[in-house]
Design a protein around this motif. Structure first.
Motif, PDB file in Angstrom:
ATOM      1  N   ARG A 141      39.612  35.751  53.703  1.00 48.54           N
ATOM      2  CA  ARG A 141      41.020  36.147  53.506  1.00 48.54           C
ATOM      3  C   ARG A 141      41.244  36.649  52.093  1.00 48.54           C
ATOM      4  O   ARG A 141      41.944  37.632  51.876  1.00 48.54           O
ATOM      5  CB  ARG A 141      41.953  34.983  53.816  1.00 48.54           C
ATOM      6  N   ALA A 142      40.676  35.971  51.105  1.00 47.90           N
ATOM      7  CA  ALA A 142      40.842  36.387  49.712  1.00 47.90           C
ATOM      8  C   ALA A 142      40.193  37.755  49.481  1.00 47.90           C
ATOM      9  O   ALA A 142      40.764  38.603  48.784  1.00 47.90           O
ATOM     10  CB  ALA A 142      40.255  35.345  48.769  1.00 47.90           C
ATOM     11  N   ALA A 143      39.022  37.973  50.069  1.00 48.36           N
ATOM     12  CA  ALA A 143      38.340  39.265  49.907  1.00 48.36           C
ATOM     13  C   ALA A 143      39.156  40.392  50.529  1.00 48.36           C
ATOM     14  O   ALA A 143      39.298  41.478  49.941  1.00 48.36           O
ATOM     15  CB  ALA A 143      36.945  39.203  50.531  1.00 48.36           C
ATOM     16  N   ILE A 144      39.710  40.155  51.699  1.00 50.34           N
ATOM     17  CA  ILE A 144      40.550  41.161  52.360  1.00 50.34           C
ATOM     18  C   ILE A 144      41.803  41.424  51.524  1.00 50.34           C
ATOM     19  O   ILE A 144      42.200  42.574  51.326  1.00 50.34           O
ATOM     20  CB  ILE A 144      40.911  40.720  53.795  1.00 50.34           C
ATOM     21  N   ALA A 145      42.413  40.364  51.001  1.00 51.64           N
ATOM     22  CA  ALA A 145      43.619  40.516  50.179  1.00 51.64           C
ATOM     23  C   ALA A 145      43.327  41.321  48.914  1.00 51.64           C
ATOM     24  O   ALA A 145      44.149  42.142  48.492  1.00 51.64           O
ATOM     25  CB  ALA A 145      44.190  39.145  49.820  1.00 51.64           C
ATOM     26  N   ARG A 146      42.150  41.127  48.312  1.00 52.96           N
ATOM     27  CA  ARG A 146      41.769  41.908  47.126  1.00 52.96           C
ATOM     28  C   ARG A 146      41.717  43.395  47.449  1.00 52.96           C
ATOM     29  O   ARG A 146      42.226  44.220  46.696  1.00 52.96           O
ATOM     30  CB  ARG A 146      40.402  41.462  46.610  1.00 52.96           C
ATOM     31  N   VAL A 147      41.097  43.718  48.569  1.00 47.68           N
ATOM     32  CA  VAL A 147      40.968  45.123  48.973  1.00 47.68           C
ATOM     33  C   VAL A 147      42.342  45.713  49.297  1.00 47.68           C
ATOM     34  O   VAL A 147      42.659  46.832  48.896  1.00 47.68           O
ATOM     35  CB  VAL A 147      40.007  45.259  50.181  1.00 47.68           C
ATOM     36  N   MET A 148      43.169  44.955  49.998  1.00 50.22           N
ATOM     37  CA  MET A 148      44.498  45.442  50.396  1.00 50.22           C
ATOM     38  C   MET A 148      45.394  45.739  49.201  1.00 50.22           C
ATOM     39  O   MET A 148      46.169  46.690  49.226  1.00 50.22           O
ATOM     40  CB  MET A 148      45.206  44.389  51.261  1.00 50.22           C
ATOM     41  N   THR A 149      45.308  44.906  48.170  1.00 48.65           N
ATOM     42  CA  THR A 149      46.280  44.966  47.078  1.00 48.65           C
ATOM     43  C   THR A 149      45.738  45.525  45.766  1.00 48.65           C
ATOM     44  O   THR A 149      46.516  45.929  44.912  1.00 48.65           O
ATOM     45  CB  THR A 149      46.822  43.563  46.781  1.00 48.65           C
ATOM     46  N   GLY A 150      44.423  45.479  45.593  1.00 54.61           N
ATOM     47  CA  GLY A 150      43.854  45.835  44.297  1.00 54.61           C
ATOM     48  C   GLY A 150      44.078  44.745  43.264  1.00 54.61           C
ATOM     49  O   GLY A 150      43.957  44.986  42.064  1.00 54.61           O
ATOM     50  N   GLY A 151      44.406  43.539  43.733  1.00 51.10           N
ATOM     51  CA  GLY A 151      44.679  42.427  42.831  1.00 51.10           C
ATOM     52  C   GLY A 151      43.654  41.322  42.944  1.00 51.10           C
ATOM     53  O   GLY A 151      42.798  41.340  43.824  1.00 51.10           O
ATOM     54  N   ASP A 152      43.748  40.370  42.041  1.00 49.88           N
ATOM     55  CA  ASP A 152      42.850  39.223  42.011  1.00 49.88           C
ATOM     56  C   ASP A 152      43.673  37.953  42.235  1.00 49.88           C
ATOM     57  O   ASP A 152      44.441  37.548  41.343  1.00 49.88           O
ATOM     58  CB  ASP A 152      42.150  39.151  40.662  1.00 49.88           C
ATOM     59  N   PRO A 153      43.545  37.323  43.399  1.00 52.56           N
ATOM     60  CA  PRO A 153      44.350  36.129  43.679  1.00 52.56           C
ATOM     61  C   PRO A 153      44.082  34.979  42.708  1.00 52.56           C
ATOM     62  O   PRO A 153      44.946  34.136  42.493  1.00 52.56           O
ATOM     63  CB  PRO A 153      43.980  35.759  45.114  1.00 52.56           C
ATOM     64  N   GLY A 154      42.923  34.968  42.078  1.00 46.87           N
ATOM     65  CA  GLY A 154      42.601  33.915  41.126  1.00 46.87           C
ATOM     66  C   GLY A 154      43.466  33.935  39.876  1.00 46.87           C
ATOM     67  O   GLY A 154      43.640  32.912  39.207  1.00 46.87           O
ATOM     68  N   ARG A 155      44.008  35.086  39.535  1.00 43.98           N
ATOM     69  CA  ARG A 155      44.879  35.187  38.355  1.00 43.98           C
ATOM     70  C   ARG A 155      46.329  34.810  38.658  1.00 43.98           C
ATOM     71  O   ARG A 155      47.138  34.609  37.747  1.00 43.98           O
ATOM     72  CB  ARG A 155      44.832  36.614  37.797  1.00 43.98           C
TER      73      ARG A 155
END
Length: 125
Positions: free
Chosen positions: A25-39
């Motif tokens: 889910r995190a990898a897909i979210a990174r691709v979708m948004t261009g963001g880093d959920p860890g930050r």
């Protein structure tokens, strides 16, 4: 003894499956948004988002003024006015009054990249 082994093995399998699912889910979210959920957790705290919103996984984020941000990825609309898409979520976070002049959500001064990081986090939940 065999029962204990089966219980431990089952728990390990479930834990591994959950971790793998969350990573995907995190990898897909990174691709979708261009963001880093860890930050995102630090950004949520820096801008005071937790004061108004309930945010899954963010300690103390139990605000009741704004909509809860839990399971945002499952919603059809953002703030009731925008189709739930990553580009719309980022634009909303950066400039909510542009889309809803009467919104209670303040203009925070958040950057587009920070908004992308927040969007990635919210879509990864």
């Amino acid at each position: 003894m065999a029962t204990v082994f089966i219980v431990v093995a089952s728990a390990a399998f479930v834990t591994t499956s959950v971790v793998r699912h969350n990573h995907t889910r995190a990898a897909i979210a990174r691709v979708m948004t261009g963001g880093d959920p860890g930050r995102a957790p630090a950004i949520f705290r820096r801008y005071g988002c937790a004061g108004c919103h309930t945010i899954s996984g963010i300690p103390g984020a139990d605000g009741q003024t704004g909509a809860p941000l839990t399971e945002l990825s499952k919603r059809v609309y953002i703030a009731g006015v925008l189709e739930n898409r990553p580009d719309n979520l980022v634009a909303w976070i950066v400039s909510p009054q542009r889309f809803s002049p009467q919104t209670a959500m303040p203009q925070s001064g958040i950057s587009e990249q920070e908004a992308r990081d927040l969007a990635a986090y919210l879509y990864a939940q």
